[in-house]
Design an enzyme around this catalytic site. Structure first.
Site, short mmCIF file in Angstrom:
data_model
loop_
_atom_site.label_atom_id
_atom_site.label_comp_id
_atom_site.label_asym_id
_atom_site.label_seq_id
_atom_site.Cartn_x
_atom_site.Cartn_y
_atom_site.Cartn_z
N ILE A 69 -0.55 -4.44 -4.67
CA ILE A 69 0.83 -4.46 -5.15
C ILE A 69 1.44 -5.85 -4.93
O ILE A 69 1.12 -6.53 -3.95
CB ILE A 69 1.65 -3.35 -4.44
N GLY A 125 -2.97 -1.23 -3.26
CA GLY A 125 -2.61 -0.45 -4.45
C GLY A 125 -3.66 -0.50 -5.54
O GLY A 125 -3.76 0.43 -6.36
N ASP A 128 -5.96 2.24 -4.91
CA ASP A 128 -5.36 3.49 -5.41
C ASP A 128 -5.64 3.65 -6.91
O ASP A 128 -5.95 4.75 -7.38
CB ASP A 128 -3.83 3.47 -5.23
N GLU A 148 -3.04 -1.32 3.24
CA GLU A 148 -1.77 -0.71 3.67
C GLU A 148 -1.77 -0.41 5.16
O GLU A 148 -0.74 -0.51 5.82
CB GLU A 148 -1.51 0.61 2.92
N ASP A 156 -0.40 5.34 -0.10
CA ASP A 156 0.40 6.47 -0.57
C ASP A 156 0.30 6.73 -2.07
O ASP A 156 1.02 7.55 -2.62
CB ASP A 156 1.88 6.26 -0.19
C1 LIG Z 1 -6.81 -12.65 0.19
C2 LIG Z 1 -5.94 -12.82 -1.05
C3 LIG Z 1 -5.95 -11.56 -1.88
C4 LIG Z 1 -6.55 -13.92 -1.95
O1 LIG Z 1 -6.57 -15.16 -1.28
P1 LIG Z 1 -6.85 -16.48 -2.14
O2 LIG Z 1 -6.98 -17.60 -1.15
O3 LIG Z 1 -7.95 -16.26 -3.09
O4 LIG Z 1 -5.54 -16.68 -3.03
P2 LIG Z 1 -4.07 -17.09 -2.55
O5 LIG Z 1 -3.68 -16.35 -1.34
O6 LIG Z 1 -3.95 -18.56 -2.54
O7 LIG Z 1 -3.20 -16.50 -3.77
C5 LIG Z 1 -3.08 -17.16 -5.00
C6 LIG Z 1 -1.69 -16.91 -5.53
O8 LIG Z 1 -1.53 -15.53 -5.76
C7 LIG Z 1 -0.42 -15.02 -5.03
N1 LIG Z 1 -0.72 -13.65 -4.60
C8 LIG Z 1 -1.90 -13.14 -4.19
N2 LIG Z 1 -1.79 -11.84 -3.90
C9 LIG Z 1 -0.49 -11.49 -4.13
C10 LIG Z 1 0.25 -10.28 -4.02
N3 LIG Z 1 -0.33 -9.13 -3.62
N4 LIG Z 1 1.54 -10.30 -4.36
C11 LIG Z 1 2.14 -11.44 -4.79
N5 LIG Z 1 1.49 -12.62 -4.93
C12 LIG Z 1 0.19 -12.64 -4.60
C13 LIG Z 1 -0.28 -15.96 -3.84
O9 LIG Z 1 1.01 -15.90 -3.32
C14 LIG Z 1 -0.62 -17.29 -4.52
O10 LIG Z 1 0.54 -17.68 -5.27
P3 LIG Z 1 0.95 -19.25 -5.35
O11 LIG Z 1 -0.22 -19.92 -6.04
O12 LIG Z 1 1.12 -19.69 -3.94
O13 LIG Z 1 2.20 -19.25 -6.16
C15 LIG Z 1 -4.52 -13.20 -0.64
O14 LIG Z 1 -3.83 -13.66 -1.76
C16 LIG Z 1 -3.75 -12.05 -0.05
O15 LIG Z 1 -3.97 -11.68 1.09
N6 LIG Z 1 -2.83 -11.46 -0.83
C17 LIG Z 1 -1.94 -10.41 -0.39
C18 LIG Z 1 -2.64 -9.06 -0.36
C19 LIG Z 1 -1.67 -7.93 0.01
O16 LIG Z 1 -1.06 -7.94 1.04
N7 LIG Z 1 -1.52 -6.93 -0.90
C20 LIG Z 1 -0.61 -5.83 -0.73
C21 LIG Z 1 -1.29 -4.63 -0.01
S1 LIG Z 1 -0.30 -3.17 0.11
C22 LIG Z 1 -0.49 -2.40 -1.43
O17 LIG Z 1 -1.12 -2.92 -2.28
C23 LIG Z 1 0.09 -1.07 -1.74
C24 LIG Z 1 1.17 -0.52 -1.25
C25 LIG Z 1 1.62 0.82 -1.70
N8 LIG Z 1 3.00 1.17 -1.36
C26 LIG Z 1 3.83 -0.02 -1.44
C27 LIG Z 1 3.61 2.03 -2.35
C28 LIG Z 1 3.17 1.61 -0.01
#
Ligand SMILES: CC(C)(COP(=O)([O-])OP(=O)(O)OC[C@H]1O[C@@H](n2cnc3c(N)ncnc32)[C@H](O)[C@@H]1OP(=O)(O)O)[C@@H](O)C(=O)NCCC(=O)NCCSC(=O)/C=C/C[N+](C)(C)C
Length: 290
Positions: A69, A125, A128, A148, A156
């Site tokens: 997400i 997500g 999911d 999550e 969820d």
């Molecule tokens: C390890 C990750 C996935 C990849 O690392 P990387 O080194 O290959 O890439 P980088 O971190 O440099 O990301 C490149 C650009 O993409 C943006 N980015 C990446 N993921 C996201 C994201 N999920 N949301 C927004 N933006 C994202 C990042 O900011 C960079 O942008 P800029 O070039 O700086 O402008 C690493 O990216 C990572 O760990 N990402 C976050 C993963 C995460 O926490 N996902 C959310 C999990 S919770 C979920 O999905 C569901 C929840 C359900 N509910 C809410 C309903 C409870």
């Protein structure tokens, strides 16, 4: 490929009876933006409406399938209803989570078969989402991570339910509670994905070939398999055997079976008719009452 319509959060195109939903924001690691949750069920409905479409293929450009997400959406959710009393804030959140769940369930509920091709990483997500596909294909090294758990909440949007319905509970508990990254190879071993390949290029060609093969088969048989599998999970083997008898008896008189039989006899390729959306429930209710 023909561009059937425009969605802002992914590309939608139809080729050889397959509707491709392609996550195409690889610069942002294909994170699932706000619009995605509206676009996904709309794209599924569109695929169902297009008479030439027989299969949906969900895939992604770039090095990873999806980072889950959009963190901005996640932040919005946690801040949602701030300032409201606790009960109203909780109600707000609950309704939003239900609508995201519904968006994903569209993949499970459509009569069309859904294939997900997953490379690189599939986080939170996004896990999911792929849990609701009928068939999952992956690169050996794909990282499947229920992230999550690290944020302090249970997944969820369907991962827990669909994994629990399909895998042994100790495997699911180990995966979730340790917030483990399961590789494509391990996922194949667990039966979560059905095929793995060594690299992403191969993954796309394998997925497209499989989708096109399924799309070329009898839609009546393919939809029947999906429907009967779903019914079996919900109601068990005995009720499903009865249901299958009712289903089969409504399908046999149709042209599709006759065309397939004729093609077998003559050695030609059968022509298939699409199953109308408004077909009856195949006696589902009658079956359940017996
Ligand atoms: C390890 C990750 C996935 C990849 O690392 P990387 O080194 O290959 O890439 P980088 O971190 O440099 O990301 C490149 C650009 O993409 C943006 N980015 C990446 N993921 C996201 C994201 N999920 N949301 C927004 N933006 C994202 C990042 O900011 C960079 O942008 P800029 O070039 O700086 O402008 C690493 O990216 C990572 O760990 N990402 C976050 C993963 C995460 O926490 N996902 C959310 C999990 S919770 C979920 O999905 C569901 C929840 C359900 N509910 C809410 C309903 C409870």
């Amino acid at each position: 490929m023909s561009d059937a319509t425009q969605f802002s959060s992914f590309r939608f195109e139809v080729n050889a009876a397959v509707a491709h939903i392609v996550l195409n924001r690889s610069d942002k690691r294909n994170c699932l933006v706000r619009e995605f949750w509206y676009d996904l069920p709309q794209a599924v409905k569109l695929a169902e409406r297009l008479p030439e479409v027989r299969c949906i293929l969900l895939r992604a450009e770039g090095k990873m399938f999806s980072s889950g997400i959009d963190l901005a959406v996640l932040q919005g959710l946690t801040a949602m209803g701030d300032g409201l009393e606790l009960a109203r804030k909780a109600d707000h959140l609950r309704r939003t989570v239900l609508s995201l769940q519904d968006a994903i369930s569209a993949l499970e509920e459509t009569r069309l078969p859904v294939i997900a091709a997953i490379q690189g990483a599939c986080i939170g997500g996004a896990l999911d989402v792929v849990c609701a596909a009928d068939i999952r294909l992956a690169e050996s090294a794909t990282a499947f991570t229920p992230l999550e758990m690290d944020f302090g909440f249970v997944p969820d949007l369907g991962t827990v339910q669909r994994l629990t319905a399909n895998l042994p509970s100790a495997v699911v508990a180990d995966w979730l509670m340790d917030c483990r990254t399961v590789s494509g190879d391990e996922a194949k071993h667990l039966g979560f994905v059905s095929r793995v390949v060594a690299d992403a290029g191969e993954l796309e060609s394998m997925a497209v070939a499989l989708a096109e093969r399924i799309a070329a088969r009898s839609p009546v048989a393919i939809m029947g398999a999906k429907e009967v599998m779903k019914f079996t999970k919900e109601h068990g083997v005995k009720a499903s055997l009865r249901y299958t008898a009712t289903w089969q008896s409504s399908v046999f008189p149709g042209d599709d079976v006759a065309n397939c039989l004729k093609a077998k006899q003559t050695g030609g390729a059968p022509s298939h008719e699409n199953m109308a959306d408004d077909r009856p429930l195949y006696g589902k209710e009658d079956t359940l009452q017996q």
